[in-house]
Design a protein around this motif. Structure first.
Motif, PDB file in Angstrom:
ATOM      1  N   GLY A 193      36.191  51.388  40.270  1.00  0.00           N
ATOM      2  CA  GLY A 193      36.068  49.940  39.557  1.00  0.00           C
ATOM      3  C   GLY A 193      36.669  51.041  38.144  1.00  0.00           C
ATOM      4  N   ALA A 194      36.707  51.863  38.492  1.00  0.00           N
ATOM      5  CA  ALA A 194      37.349  52.560  37.014  1.00  0.00           C
ATOM      6  C   ALA A 194      38.668  52.448  37.045  1.00  0.00           C
ATOM      7  CB  ALA A 194      37.150  54.213  37.106  1.00  0.00           C
ATOM      8  N   LEU A 195      39.774  53.063  38.100  1.00  0.00           N
ATOM      9  CA  LEU A 195      41.186  52.624  38.288  1.00  0.00           C
ATOM     10  C   LEU A 195      41.144  51.114  38.042  1.00  0.00           C
ATOM     11  CD1 LEU A 195      41.373  54.323  41.900  1.00  0.00           C
ATOM     12  CD2 LEU A 195      42.261  55.450  39.443  1.00  0.00           C
ATOM     13  N   ILE A 196      40.355  50.225  38.119  1.00  0.00           N
ATOM     14  CA  ILE A 196      40.361  48.601  38.094  1.00  0.00           C
ATOM     15  C   ILE A 196      40.600  48.192  36.486  1.00  0.00           C
ATOM     16  CG2 ILE A 196      39.288  46.648  37.693  1.00  0.00           C
ATOM     17  CD1 ILE A 196      38.719  46.748  40.449  1.00  0.00           C
TER      18      ILE A 196
ATOM     19  N   ALA B 242      54.504  39.178  37.149  1.00  0.00           N
ATOM     20  CA  ALA B 242      55.030  38.426  38.532  1.00  0.00           C
ATOM     21  C   ALA B 242      53.711  39.276  39.688  1.00  0.00           C
ATOM     22  CB  ALA B 242      56.150  39.398  38.607  1.00  0.00           C
ATOM     23  N   TYR B 243      52.819  40.633  38.804  1.00  0.00           N
ATOM     24  CA  TYR B 243      51.951  41.528  39.714  1.00  0.00           C
ATOM     25  C   TYR B 243      51.079  40.995  39.345  1.00  0.00           C
ATOM     26  CZ  TYR B 243      48.913  45.264  40.333  1.00  0.00           C
ATOM     27  OH  TYR B 243      47.999  46.215  40.735  1.00  0.00           O
ATOM     28  N   VAL B 244      50.766  40.286  37.932  1.00  0.00           N
ATOM     29  CA  VAL B 244      49.190  39.529  38.315  1.00  0.00           C
ATOM     30  C   VAL B 244      48.975  37.935  38.702  1.00  0.00           C
ATOM     31  CG1 VAL B 244      48.262  37.987  36.226  1.00  0.00           C
ATOM     32  CG2 VAL B 244      49.138  39.991  35.629  1.00  0.00           C
ATOM     33  N   ASP B 245      50.388  37.778  38.894  1.00  0.00           N
ATOM     34  CA  ASP B 245      50.526  35.421  39.224  1.00  0.00           C
ATOM     35  C   ASP B 245      50.056  36.521  40.910  1.00  0.00           C
ATOM     36  OD1 ASP B 245      50.640  34.564  36.958  1.00  0.00           O
ATOM     37  OD2 ASP B 245      53.144  34.536  37.552  1.00  0.00           O
ATOM     38  N   PHE B 246      51.472  36.930  41.659  1.00  0.00           N
ATOM     39  CA  PHE B 246      50.946  37.641  42.757  1.00  0.00           C
ATOM     40  C   PHE B 246      49.203  38.029  43.076  1.00  0.00           C
ATOM     41  CE2 PHE B 246      51.477  40.272  46.631  1.00  0.00           C
ATOM     42  CZ  PHE B 246      51.800  39.887  47.735  1.00  0.00           C
ATOM     43  N   PHE B 247      48.729  38.694  42.886  1.00  0.00           N
ATOM     44  CA  PHE B 247      47.266  38.974  43.567  1.00  0.00           C
ATOM     45  C   PHE B 247      46.488  38.180  43.412  1.00  0.00           C
ATOM     46  CE2 PHE B 247      49.937  43.034  44.378  1.00  0.00           C
ATOM     47  CZ  PHE B 247      49.285  43.531  45.477  1.00  0.00           C
ATOM     48  N   LEU B 248      47.034  37.076  42.239  1.00  0.00           N
ATOM     49  CA  LEU B 248      45.683  35.811  41.636  1.00  0.00           C
ATOM     50  C   LEU B 248      45.948  34.741  42.630  1.00  0.00           C
ATOM     51  CD1 LEU B 248      45.776  35.694  37.911  1.00  0.00           C
ATOM     52  CD2 LEU B 248      44.025  36.629  39.415  1.00  0.00           C
ATOM     53  N   GLY B 249      46.893  34.903  43.301  1.00  0.00           N
ATOM     54  CA  GLY B 249      47.163  34.236  44.734  1.00  0.00           C
ATOM     55  C   GLY B 249      46.758  34.762  46.060  1.00  0.00           C
TER      56      GLY B 249
ATOM     57  N   LEU C 233      44.549  46.878  43.785  1.00  0.00           N
ATOM     58  CA  LEU C 233      45.402  46.064  43.775  1.00  0.00           C
ATOM     59  C   LEU C 233      44.743  44.345  43.242  1.00  0.00           C
ATOM     60  CD1 LEU C 233      47.877  46.955  46.679  1.00  0.00           C
ATOM     61  CD2 LEU C 233      48.126  47.216  43.931  1.00  0.00           C
ATOM     62  N   THR C 234      43.751  44.378  43.822  1.00  0.00           N
ATOM     63  CA  THR C 234      43.713  42.442  43.648  1.00  0.00           C
ATOM     64  C   THR C 234      42.597  41.941  42.209  1.00  0.00           C
ATOM     65  OG1 THR C 234      43.291  42.175  45.837  1.00  0.00           O
ATOM     66  CG2 THR C 234      42.921  41.135  44.715  1.00  0.00           C
ATOM     67  N   TYR C 235      42.223  43.319  42.157  1.00  0.00           N
ATOM     68  CA  TYR C 235      41.029  43.183  40.801  1.00  0.00           C
ATOM     69  C   TYR C 235      41.390  43.280  39.580  1.00  0.00           C
ATOM     70  CZ  TYR C 235      36.491  41.516  42.912  1.00  0.00           C
ATOM     71  OH  TYR C 235      35.376  41.150  43.490  1.00  0.00           O
ATOM     72  N   SER C 236      42.920  43.936  39.775  1.00  0.00           N
ATOM     73  CA  SER C 236      43.298  44.796  39.106  1.00  0.00           C
ATOM     74  C   SER C 236      44.136  43.530  38.039  1.00  0.00           C
ATOM     75  CB  SER C 236      44.505  45.992  38.685  1.00  0.00           C
ATOM     76  OG  SER C 236      44.910  45.820  39.403  1.00  0.00           O
TER      77      SER C 236
ATOM     78  N   LEU D 247      31.509  42.862  33.051  1.00  0.00           N
ATOM     79  CA  LEU D 247      30.534  42.523  33.730  1.00  0.00           C
ATOM     80  C   LEU D 247      30.610  41.990  35.180  1.00  0.00           C
ATOM     81  CD1 LEU D 247      27.500  44.111  31.124  1.00  0.00           C
ATOM     82  CD2 LEU D 247      29.118  45.430  32.873  1.00  0.00           C
ATOM     83  N   ASN D 248      30.763  41.130  34.837  1.00  0.00           N
ATOM     84  CA  ASN D 248      30.614  39.765  36.437  1.00  0.00           C
ATOM     85  C   ASN D 248      31.531  40.586  37.451  1.00  0.00           C
ATOM     86  OD1 ASN D 248      28.592  37.908  35.479  1.00  0.00           O
ATOM     87  ND2 ASN D 248      30.169  37.176  34.339  1.00  0.00           N
ATOM     88  N   ASN D 249      33.489  40.423  37.302  1.00  0.00           N
ATOM     89  CA  ASN D 249      34.201  41.163  37.954  1.00  0.00           C
ATOM     90  C   ASN D 249      33.198  42.509  38.568  1.00  0.00           C
ATOM     91  OD1 ASN D 249      36.567  40.001  37.337  1.00  0.00           O
ATOM     92  ND2 ASN D 249      36.107  40.173  35.662  1.00  0.00           N
ATOM     93  N   LEU D 250      33.011  42.932  38.028  1.00  0.00           N
ATOM     94  CA  LEU D 250      32.008  44.912  39.005  1.00  0.00           C
ATOM     95  C   LEU D 250      31.170  43.989  39.705  1.00  0.00           C
ATOM     96  CD1 LEU D 250      31.712  47.832  39.121  1.00  0.00           C
ATOM     97  CD2 LEU D 250      30.173  47.116  37.313  1.00  0.00           C
TER      98      LEU D 250
END
Length: 287
Positions: free
Chosen positions: A88-91, A118-125, A161-164, A214-217
């Protein structure tokens, strides 16, 4: 009727109106309680009288196997809690960095914006389970020097990687929600772009996105159980071990209840924060 220290005495109409409101509130509580109790009773009767209930109760609601599994599940839960705190801290750090990089202005920062996008689009998908499989099973197959093969570390890296990517979108939305006049006012005071972001924009943006963060947490806390696919003995894998020994599925339900007990207070706290912030906005206070 006793009067106040200032000599004020409520009128009969006001007293009658307040008594009516109290009576209506009591009736509402009684009706809600009765309807809830009736619904619970109907559901209970439907469940316990349904075909196969005895077999279901023995397979999923066995008290003996629940007592057997609970210590093992709680022991494995420490792994889940550790992952939630560290990841959570790293994210939060990586997500905020990505959001700031995507909001940089000027043509010189175009490559940085493209890479962050590109990073965000890749890990969002990318589905979480695929990212975990790639990290936990694929990375060790490379046999890279100095790269760990610990499934706990690799699973945590997959979560980060994913949650960030998700958190960066939350931060970016908060940054974009700050009115441009705030930036202009900061620049008019002689602050640079970096100083404006640090002292003016980011404090407002972070406060505005606390509820979705907080919802993401909460989601992260649940998804830490997915690292069990790599053999990490967390709460989920501990329940699986007990189930494989006893051929009873009550340990899975115990693990589920443990996660629910952790998640519900966090969810209610998120709701309280959201309601409090909305109330302050309606009252004209600072967000």
């Amino acid at each position: 009727m006793t009067t106040g220290t200032d000599g004020y005495r409520p009128s009969e109409r006001r007293l009658a109106r307040e008594a009516f409101r109290r009576g209506r509130a009591r009736r509402s509580v009684l009706v809600a309680t009765a309807s809830t109790a009736a619904t619970a009773l109907v559901l209970y009767l439907v469940v316990v009288n349904s075909p196969g209930w005895e077999r279901t109760r023995e397979t999923f609601f066995n008290a003996h196997y629940a007592r057997l599994a609970l210590p093992e599940v709680l022991k494995g839960l420490r792994i889940n809690l550790t992952l939630m705190v560290v990841c959570g801290a790293l994210i939060l750090v990586l997500g905020l960095l990505l959001a700031v990089l995507r909001t940089l202005r000027g043509p010189v920062f175009l490559p940085v914006r493209l890479l962050a996008t590109a990073y965000v689009d890749f890990f969002l998908g990318l589905p979480m389970i695929i990212c975990l499989l790639i990290m936990i099973t694929g990375v060790p197959a490379l046999r890279l020097t100095g790269v760990t093969t610990d499934p706990l570390v690799l699973g945590g890296a997959a979560l980060v990687l994913t949650y960030s990517a998700y958190v960066s979108e939350v931060f970016r939305a908060g940054i974009q929600s700050v009115h441009p006049s705030q930036r202009a006012a900061a620049r008019s005071l002689g602050l640079s772009h970096a100083q404006s972001m640090r002292y003016v924009v980011l404090p407002q943006a972070v406060r505005r996105v606390v509820p979705p963060l907080l919802n993401n947490l909460v989601s992260l806390q649940k998804d830490t159980g997915l690292v069990s696919i790599g053999g990490v003995i967390d709460a989920v894998f501990a329940a699986k071990i007990v189930t494989s020994r006893t051929f009873n599925y009550t340990p899975y339900l115990v693990a589920a209840l443990v996660f629910i007990v952790l998640t519900v207070p966090m969810t209610r706290f998120t709701d309280w924060i959201t309601t409090r912030m909305n109330r302050r906005q309606l009252q004209g206070g600072a967000v």
